[in-house]
Scaffold this active site. Structure first.
Site, short mmCIF file in Angstrom:
data_model
loop_
_atom_site.label_atom_id
_atom_site.label_comp_id
_atom_site.label_asym_id
_atom_site.label_seq_id
_atom_site.Cartn_x
_atom_site.Cartn_y
_atom_site.Cartn_z
N GLU A 124 -24.14 23.66 57.01
CA GLU A 124 -24.81 24.53 56.05
C GLU A 124 -24.53 25.97 56.44
OE1 GLU A 124 -28.94 23.50 55.99
OE2 GLU A 124 -28.57 21.47 55.26
N GLY A 128 -24.34 24.76 61.88
CA GLY A 128 -23.02 24.23 62.20
C GLY A 128 -23.13 23.47 63.50
N SER A 129 -22.88 24.18 64.60
CA SER A 129 -23.05 23.54 65.91
C SER A 129 -24.49 23.08 66.11
CB SER A 129 -22.65 24.52 67.02
OG SER A 129 -21.27 24.80 66.96
N ARG A 236 -14.36 13.63 66.72
CA ARG A 236 -13.73 14.26 67.89
C ARG A 236 -12.54 13.45 68.39
NH1 ARG A 236 -19.52 15.86 70.55
NH2 ARG A 236 -19.79 17.72 69.29
N GLY A 333 9.95 34.02 67.37
CA GLY A 333 9.96 35.46 67.11
C GLY A 333 9.56 35.79 65.69
N GLU A 357 -15.71 20.01 64.67
CA GLU A 357 -16.24 18.84 65.41
C GLU A 357 -16.78 19.25 66.78
OE1 GLU A 357 -16.25 17.04 63.15
OE2 GLU A 357 -14.37 17.03 62.09
N GLY A 358 -17.39 20.40 66.86
CA GLY A 358 -17.92 20.91 68.13
C GLY A 358 -16.94 21.89 68.73
#
Lengths: 379, 98
Positions: A124, A128-129, A236, A333, A357-358
Site C-alpha cells: 500500500e 511495504g516492508s 524470495r 561503455g 520481496e524484502g
C-alpha cells in the site's frame, strides 16, 4: 506423482526463452506490457503451473528444477520471469501450502493451466516492508467478508483475474482470494518504473467488496504470520533465481563484448581491469547459483530453516546481480548506456531485485539475527 | 547444518512435546533477550519473536512431530506459547486428531 521430465520442461523453456522472449524483451520493456501471446505460451507450455503439484494440474517440478526454469526465463526477460514469481511462486505456492482443500479445488487447477492469472495485493502507499501496517480493512458480514481499501504497486494487477489480498480488522490480519469481477474492484494502471516495466503494475481499489467466507486463506488472523510469510518465502526464492538469471545474462553480455571490442589496438578483454570484472562476475554467478540450489534443497522437504536459507540466497544473488549488471554497463561503455544493447535494461532490472520481496537491508537484519543465534559462543 | 530429527511420538505426551518445543524456542530466541521463557508466555507479545517466526514454527511442528497442521489450526494463537503449541501437537497426535 508427476510423470513430467524436468529436463524436458527446461529444454522447452530454453527454446521459448531464446526464440520468443530474448529477442522481444527490449520491446516489452519499451511498451510496458507483456503481449497476450507470451502469457498464452507460458500457460500452454505448463510453465505457469510448473511448481504446482500434479494433483492440482501442475507440472509438479521440485524447487531445484523450478529454480532452473526461473533462471532460464529470467535470463531472457525479467518481466516474464516476474509472472512466474507472482502467479506461480507467490500466489499458487501459498495456496498449495495454506489454503483449504475447497479453496485449492476452486482455484488451483485454473491457475496451473494459466487460464486465470493471479497477483499478490499486499503493498500500500504506506505499507511495504512493514506489511503488518496494511490499512485495507475487512469485516465479517454473514457468510462473507467485506473489503475496503487501496493497494499500490501490484505487479500484474492490470491483467490478473484473482488477487491474493492482505487486509486487517483492528489489527487482526487475514488474507483472501478476491476475484477481479467482484463488484467494487477497480484497477488503475501505473507507469514509469525503473524495471519490471512490462508487469502490468496497477493500483487496486476495493470498495465494499464482498468475498465469500470460503475465500479466506488459512484462518482468521493468519494473514501476516503465515500467509504473507509463505508468500514472501516463495517470492524470495524466485527472486534469488532472478538474480542469478540477470547476472548470467550480464556476464554473457560483457564477455561477448570484451572479446570483440578493440581499443588502443587490442581487444578490451585483454585489459586486466576488464578481466577483473569478468572474473568477479564468473565467480559470483557460480556462488549465487549454488546458494539458490542450497535453498532449494532446504525447501524441497520444507524444513524450518528454509526461510533463512532463502533469505541468504536472495540477499546474495540480488547483490551480485546489481554488481554484475553494473560491470556489464561499464565494459560496454557508451553502448552499455544505450537501449540498443541489453546491458542498461539488465542494470535497471537488477536494482529492482534489491528492493522487492524484502529489501536487502531487511535481509541483512534477519541474517545478522540468525548469525548471532547460531554463531555467538554461549559460554 | 540444520539437521532435524523427527521425534518418534506415537505416544507423545503434552510434557514431551513441551520439552522439545521449549528447547527449540530457546535455541531460536534472539541473542539479545537474556530472559526466562515460561510455558505460558506469549512469545510474540513478549517480544521474544516477531510473527515472522510463526511460519518457521509451523514447519518445525510439522517436520519434528510428523503431523500436518490443518488450515483451520493455522492461526497465531495456536503458535503463541509453549503450552499452546504442545497442546496442539498432542491434539494432532491423538487418534481423533489424525
Amino acid at each position: 506423482m508427476s510423470d513430467v521430465d524436468p529436463s524436458e520442461v527446461i529444454a522447452r523453456a530454453r527454446s521459448f526463452a531464446d526464440t520468443g522472449l530474448a529477442p522481444r524483451a527490449a520491446e516489452f520493456d519499451r511498451d510496458e506490457r507483456l503481449p497476450a501471446d507470451v502469457v498464452r505460451t507460458m500457460a500452454a507450455e505448463g510453465f505457469l503451473g510448473a511448481a504446482i503439484p500434479a494433483r492440482w494440474g501442475g507440472l509438479g517440478l521440485d524447487p531445484l528444477a523450478y529454480g532452473e526454469l526461473t533462471e532460464v526465463i529470467g535470463k531472457a526477460c525479467a518481466s516474464t520471469r516476474a509472472l512466474l514469481t507472482v502467479h506461480t511462486s507467490i500466489v499458487a505456492g501459498t495456496l498449495v501450502d495454506l489454503a483449504s482443500k475447497r479453496l485449492k479445488e476452486k482455484y488451483l487447477p485454473a491457475l496451473a493451466r494459466g487460464e486465470r492469472i493471479a497477483c499478490f495485493a499486499l503493498s500500500e502507499e504506506n505499507a511495504g516492508s512493514d506489511a503488518a501496517a496494511v490499512t485495507t480493512t475487512y469485516t465479517r458480514k454473514g457468510d462473507t467478508f467485506v473489503l475496503n481499501g487501496r493497494k499500490k504497486w501490484i505487479s500484474f494487477a492490470g491483467i490478473a483475474d484473482l488477487f491474493l489480498v492482505v487486509a486487517s480488522d483492528h489489527g487482526t490480519t487475514s488474507a483472501f482470494i478476491v476475484e477481479r469481477d467482484a463488484p467494487g474492484v477497480d484497477t488503475r494502471p501505473m507507469s514509469g518504473f525503473l524495471g519490471n516495466r512490462a508487469t502490468h503494475i496497477a493500483e487496486v481499489a476495493f470498495a465494499d467488496v464482498e468475498v465469500p467466507a470460503e475465500n479466506l486463506v488459512a484462518g482468521v488472523g493468519a494473514g501476516f504470520g503465515f500467509v504473507v510469510n509463505t508468500a514472501l518465502l516463495h517470492g524470495r526464492y524466485s527472486i534469488a533465481w532472478a538474480g542469478v538469471a540477470l547476472a548470467q545474462a550480464a556476464l554473457e553480455e560483457m564477455c561477448s563484448y570484451a572479446t570483440r571490442r578493440e581499443q588502443f589496438g587490442v581487444k578490451i578483454g585483454t585489459q586486466q581491469l576488464v578481466q577483473k570484472m569478468v572474473a568477479d562476475a564468473v565467480t559470483n554467478v557460480a556462488a549465487a547459483r549454488e546458494l539458490c540450489r542450497r535453498a532449494g534443497r532446504f525447501l524441497a522437504p520444507r524444513t524450518a530453516d528454509a526461510a533463512m536459507e532463502t533469505n541468504i540466497a536472495k540477499y546474495f544473488s540480488s547483490t551480485i546481480a546489481q554488481r554484475a549488471t553494473s560491470d556489464a554497463v561499464q565494459v560496454l561503455g557508451g553502448n552499455g548506456c544505450w537501449s540498443g544493447f541489453p546491458a542498461e535494461r539488465l542494470f535497471r532490472e537488477a536494482k529492482i531485485l534489491e528492493v522487492i520481496e524484502g529489501t536487502s537491508q531487511l535481509q541483512q537484519v534477519m541474517i545478522a539475527d540468525f548469525g548471532y543465534k547460531k554463531y555467538a559462543r554461549k559460554n | 547444518m540444520h539437521d532435524e530429527a523427527v521425534v518418534n511420538m506415537a505416544d507423545v505426551t503434552v510434557a514431551d512435546a513441551a520439552a522439545n518445543i521449549r528447547a527449540y524456542l530457546r535455541e531460536n530466541m534472539t541473542a539479545f533477550k537474556d530472559v526466562e521463557l515460561h510455558d505460558e508466555d506469549n512469545i510474540f507479545e513478549r517480544g521474544f519473536f516477531t510473527s515472522l517466526f510463526a511460519m518457521q514454527l509451523l514447519h518445525y511442528v510439522e517436520s519434528t512431530f510428523d503431523v500436518e497442521v490443518p488450515d483451520d489450526y493455522i492461526v497465531l494463537r495456536n503458535f503463541s506459547s509453549v503450552r499452546r503449541l504442545a497442546d496442539m501437537v498432542a491434539d494432532l497426535k491423538s487418534p481423533s486428531g489424525e
